[in-house]
Write a protein that holds these residues in place. Structure first.
Motif, PDB file in Angstrom:
ATOM      1  N   SER A 107      36.641  34.279  35.574  1.00 19.08           N
ATOM      2  CA  SER A 107      37.153  34.004  36.925  1.00 19.08           C
ATOM      3  C   SER A 107      38.644  33.700  36.893  1.00 19.08           C
ATOM      4  O   SER A 107      39.409  34.169  37.748  1.00 19.08           O
ATOM      5  CB  SER A 107      36.383  32.829  37.543  1.00 19.08           C
ATOM      6  N   ALA A 108      39.063  32.909  35.884  1.00 23.09           N
ATOM      7  CA  ALA A 108      40.488  32.592  35.754  1.00 23.09           C
ATOM      8  C   ALA A 108      41.301  33.850  35.458  1.00 23.09           C
ATOM      9  O   ALA A 108      42.401  34.048  36.005  1.00 23.09           O
ATOM     10  CB  ALA A 108      40.683  31.565  34.640  1.00 23.09           C
ATOM     11  N   PHE A 109      40.756  34.688  34.599  1.00 23.92           N
ATOM     12  CA  PHE A 109      41.419  35.965  34.283  1.00 23.92           C
ATOM     13  C   PHE A 109      41.557  36.826  35.531  1.00 23.92           C
ATOM     14  O   PHE A 109      42.620  37.404  35.804  1.00 23.92           O
ATOM     15  CB  PHE A 109      40.629  36.699  33.202  1.00 23.92           C
ATOM     16  N   PHE A 110      40.498  36.887  36.335  1.00 22.62           N
ATOM     17  CA  PHE A 110      40.534  37.712  37.539  1.00 22.62           C
ATOM     18  C   PHE A 110      41.611  37.222  38.507  1.00 22.62           C
ATOM     19  O   PHE A 110      42.352  38.023  39.087  1.00 22.62           O
ATOM     20  CB  PHE A 110      39.167  37.717  38.225  1.00 22.62           C
ATOM     21  N   GLU A 111      41.710  35.922  38.700  1.00 23.61           N
ATOM     22  CA  GLU A 111      42.718  35.384  39.613  1.00 23.61           C
ATOM     23  C   GLU A 111      44.130  35.721  39.127  1.00 23.61           C
ATOM     24  O   GLU A 111      45.028  35.980  39.925  1.00 23.61           O
ATOM     25  CB  GLU A 111      42.548  33.874  39.758  1.00 23.61           C
ATOM     26  N   GLU A 112      44.320  35.721  37.824  1.00 28.30           N
ATOM     27  CA  GLU A 112      45.633  36.051  37.270  1.00 28.30           C
ATOM     28  C   GLU A 112      45.969  37.523  37.433  1.00 28.30           C
ATOM     29  O   GLU A 112      47.107  37.899  37.740  1.00 28.30           O
ATOM     30  CB  GLU A 112      45.686  35.657  35.789  1.00 28.30           C
ATOM     31  N   ILE A 113      44.957  38.364  37.236  1.00 25.15           N
ATOM     32  CA  ILE A 113      45.217  39.811  37.218  1.00 25.15           C
ATOM     33  C   ILE A 113      45.094  40.461  38.596  1.00 25.15           C
ATOM     34  O   ILE A 113      45.549  41.599  38.792  1.00 25.15           O
ATOM     35  CB  ILE A 113      44.262  40.501  36.208  1.00 25.15           C
ATOM     36  N   LYS A 114      44.544  39.756  39.576  1.00 23.88           N
ATOM     37  CA  LYS A 114      44.297  40.351  40.890  1.00 23.88           C
ATOM     38  C   LYS A 114      45.550  40.972  41.513  1.00 23.88           C
ATOM     39  O   LYS A 114      45.489  42.122  42.004  1.00 23.88           O
ATOM     40  CB  LYS A 114      43.676  39.312  41.822  1.00 23.88           C
ATOM     41  N   PRO A 115      46.702  40.287  41.508  1.00 26.36           N
ATOM     42  CA  PRO A 115      47.901  40.938  42.083  1.00 26.36           C
ATOM     43  C   PRO A 115      48.266  42.229  41.366  1.00 26.36           C
ATOM     44  O   PRO A 115      48.768  43.183  41.987  1.00 26.36           O
ATOM     45  CB  PRO A 115      48.999  39.881  41.895  1.00 26.36           C
ATOM     46  N   ALA A 138      42.672  42.389  29.979  1.00 30.09           N
ATOM     47  CA  ALA A 138      41.786  41.541  29.162  1.00 30.09           C
ATOM     48  C   ALA A 138      42.302  41.428  27.732  1.00 30.09           C
ATOM     49  O   ALA A 138      42.198  40.370  27.102  1.00 30.09           O
ATOM     50  CB  ALA A 138      40.370  42.100  29.188  1.00 30.09           C
ATOM     51  N   GLN A 139      42.861  42.517  27.218  1.00 30.27           N
ATOM     52  CA  GLN A 139      43.387  42.504  25.850  1.00 30.27           C
ATOM     53  C   GLN A 139      44.548  41.525  25.705  1.00 30.27           C
ATOM     54  O   GLN A 139      44.790  40.979  24.624  1.00 30.27           O
ATOM     55  CB  GLN A 139      43.846  43.913  25.456  1.00 30.27           C
ATOM     56  N   ASN A 140      45.259  41.264  26.799  1.00 33.39           N
ATOM     57  CA  ASN A 140      46.453  40.414  26.750  1.00 33.39           C
ATOM     58  C   ASN A 140      46.227  39.016  27.333  1.00 33.39           C
ATOM     59  O   ASN A 140      47.180  38.248  27.451  1.00 33.39           O
ATOM     60  CB  ASN A 140      47.598  41.098  27.507  1.00 33.39           C
ATOM     61  N   PHE A 141      44.991  38.683  27.692  1.00 36.06           N
ATOM     62  CA  PHE A 141      44.712  37.376  28.281  1.00 36.06           C
ATOM     63  C   PHE A 141      44.485  36.358  27.168  1.00 36.06           C
ATOM     64  O   PHE A 141      43.521  36.443  26.400  1.00 36.06           O
ATOM     65  CB  PHE A 141      43.499  37.461  29.204  1.00 36.06           C
ATOM     66  N   ALA A 142      45.378  35.386  27.088  1.00 38.26           N
ATOM     67  CA  ALA A 142      45.404  34.472  25.947  1.00 38.26           C
ATOM     68  C   ALA A 142      44.135  33.644  25.800  1.00 38.26           C
ATOM     69  O   ALA A 142      43.730  33.305  24.677  1.00 38.26           O
ATOM     70  CB  ALA A 142      46.617  33.541  26.073  1.00 38.26           C
ATOM     71  N   SER A 143      43.495  33.297  26.895  1.00 34.36           N
ATOM     72  CA  SER A 143      42.325  32.408  26.825  1.00 34.36           C
ATOM     73  C   SER A 143      41.061  33.086  26.315  1.00 34.36           C
ATOM     74  O   SER A 143      40.091  32.418  25.972  1.00 34.36           O
ATOM     75  CB  SER A 143      42.052  31.802  28.211  1.00 34.36           C
ATOM     76  N   PHE A 144      41.063  34.425  26.301  1.00 32.85           N
ATOM     77  CA  PHE A 144      39.872  35.132  25.841  1.00 32.85           C
ATOM     78  C   PHE A 144      39.773  35.115  24.318  1.00 32.85           C
ATOM     79  O   PHE A 144      40.789  35.238  23.610  1.00 32.85           O
ATOM     80  CB  PHE A 144      39.904  36.599  26.298  1.00 32.85           C
ATOM     81  N   THR A 145      38.532  35.008  23.833  1.00 36.44           N
ATOM     82  CA  THR A 145      38.283  35.231  22.407  1.00 36.44           C
ATOM     83  C   THR A 145      38.373  36.726  22.142  1.00 36.44           C
ATOM     84  O   THR A 145      38.445  37.539  23.072  1.00 36.44           O
ATOM     85  CB  THR A 145      36.887  34.730  22.016  1.00 36.44           C
TER      86      THR A 145
END
Length: 439
Positions: free
Chosen positions: A130-138, A206-213
């Protein structure tokens, strides 16, 4: 036994004809004559038809007819219909004439929203997604601008993108649920192009989202595709008049006819076996106009029938009531249609059909198509609750039977006159034809 063929699509048209008729018909020369009989003598026009699909052998004709006298929002229309079924055009025309003197049809578009989805698998923490989606939505919007800019100039485009968690239905399954306005285009290509761009942005982001494992970065996009279920791309068509104006002749009073119509619709609401046939009759009218105007009747069929089951049980698309001594009959139906793009700019008959309709916008065409479906249903129910469906249907089917029997024009004339006063069952037509031949 016929062997599989390699490279069929690369053969010339004549080579395809030779192969199919040699291997799959009883008389190759007769089969080729039938196929060639339907070629258009205008070679340019025939090439246009050939290029609509792959492996074209010939043209498959459907009758193109007109149902006149449709008064819709105080404008008079003649509605083009392409259909092979006996009695559909006649029934629509009869319903149009009936309501012409009772105020006509009233319509309005309730919504024009189209839907597309990116379906993906995510094996990880839903909160992080959800946090990733909010960041990438724009970025989903901005990276689609090369696709959307022209549509946006005309007032359409992407209206919303939301993340939906569907893991209760299927393990690790999520989707981007996206809505669009496509104006006068049906919009399939536009929507699918946007969705594929969303999928690319999603995977790359997703590949560049720091919080993801490492595992969470590997989002698996299963598919990106529009939906033909468009419950918010909706149009309403209705008719109404005082009950005492519902004079349909015969022994049935106007009040009794109104009550029988309401009962017929109520039965279709609660009994799925009846509802399917009830709605099929509606689609006789809808599909005929959709075909004539170059739209996708298969997409509309799928969406309409899904809408008929939206409350958890398949039910009637139409509604009827008697209130304050007024009979009202209406339909709400989802229709994602276009009047630009696709066959609308290529097929000469489609262009002519749209011209006959006054070159409507997509919203105007939605209203015309809904009226055709409502008219068809009114005509069918009127027959069912009065004389029965077979009397009118079989008389319209009469010429088909006589053509099958090889009747001459003189015999058709004699027998058509005879069956104006007699029941036209199939066996009765065969018997009358045989008797006429003997005499």
């Amino acid at each position: 036994m016929t062997k599989p063929i390699e490279g069929f699509s690369k053969l010339t048209k004549e080579e395809k004809l030779d192969w199919i008729t040699t291997n799959y018909t009883e008389n190759s020369e007769d089969a080729k004559k039938i196929l060639k009989r339907y070629w258009n003598p205008d070679k340019t026009l025939q090439q246009l038809h050939d290029e609509f699909i792959e492996n074209t052998l010939t043209n498959y004709y459907l009758p193109f007819g007109i149902a006149p006298n449709f008064l819709i929002n105080d404008t008079l229309y003649a509605i083009p219909m392409a259909i092979e079924e006996s009695s559909v055009v006649a029934a629509a025309s009869k319903a149009a004439k009936f309501w012409l003197t009772r105020g006509g049809f009233k319509t309005r578009v309730l919504g024009t929203q189209k839907i597309g989805q990116v379906h993906f698998i995510f094996q990880g923490n839903p909160q992080k997604l959800s946090a990733f989606f909010e960041e990438i939505k724009p970025k989903l919007y901005s990276e689609a601008v090369p696709i959307t800019k022209n549509m946006e100039k005309r007032g359409g485009g992407i209206t919303e993108i939301e993340l939906r968690n569907k893991t209760k239905a299927l393990e690790n399954y999520y989707q981007l649920h996206c809505t669009f306005e496509t104006l006068d285009a049906m919009g399939a290509n536009f929507i699918n192009s946007c969705l594929e761009q969303f999928a690319n942005t999603l995977k790359t982001g997703a590949q560049n989202f720091a919080s993801f494992t490492k595992e969470e970065k590997n989002i698996e996009v299963v598919m990106a595709i529009l939906s033909n279920y468009v419950p918010n791309c909706l149009v309403r068509a209705e008719v109404s008049c005082p009950v005492n104006q519902l004079n349909v002749g015969g022994q049935l009073s106007s009040a009794d006819f109104a009550q029988k119509m309401v009962r017929a619709v109520e039965i279709a609401k609660v009994e799925p076996h009846r509802a399917v046939t009830h709605n099929k009759g509606i689609m006789n009218g809808i599909d005929a106009v959709i075909l004539a105007t170059g739209n996708d009747f298969r997409a509309v069929e799928a969406g309409v029938h899904a809408y008929a089951a939206k409350d958890g049980r398949y039910s009637s698309l139409t509604h009827a009531e008697v209130k304050d001594n007024t009979f009202r009959f209406w339909i709400d139906v989802p229709l994602a249609l276009g009047t630009v793009g696709g066959l609308t700019s290529l097929h000469p008959l489609v262009k002519l059909a749209l011209e006959i309709l006054g070159k409507p916008s997509a919203e105007e065409l939605m209203q015309i198509v809904a009226v055709a479906g409502l008219a068809q249903n009114f005509a069918a129910l009127r027959s069912l609750v009065t004389t029965g469906i077979q009397e009118g249907h079989m008389k319209m089917h009469l010429l088909n039977i006589l053509n099958q029997l090889g009747a001459t024009e003189a015999e058709k004339t004699r027998l058509t006159e005879y069956f104006k006063k007699n029941a036209a069952t199939h066996s009765a037509v065969v018997a009358a034809f045989e008797q006429l031949r003997k005499s």
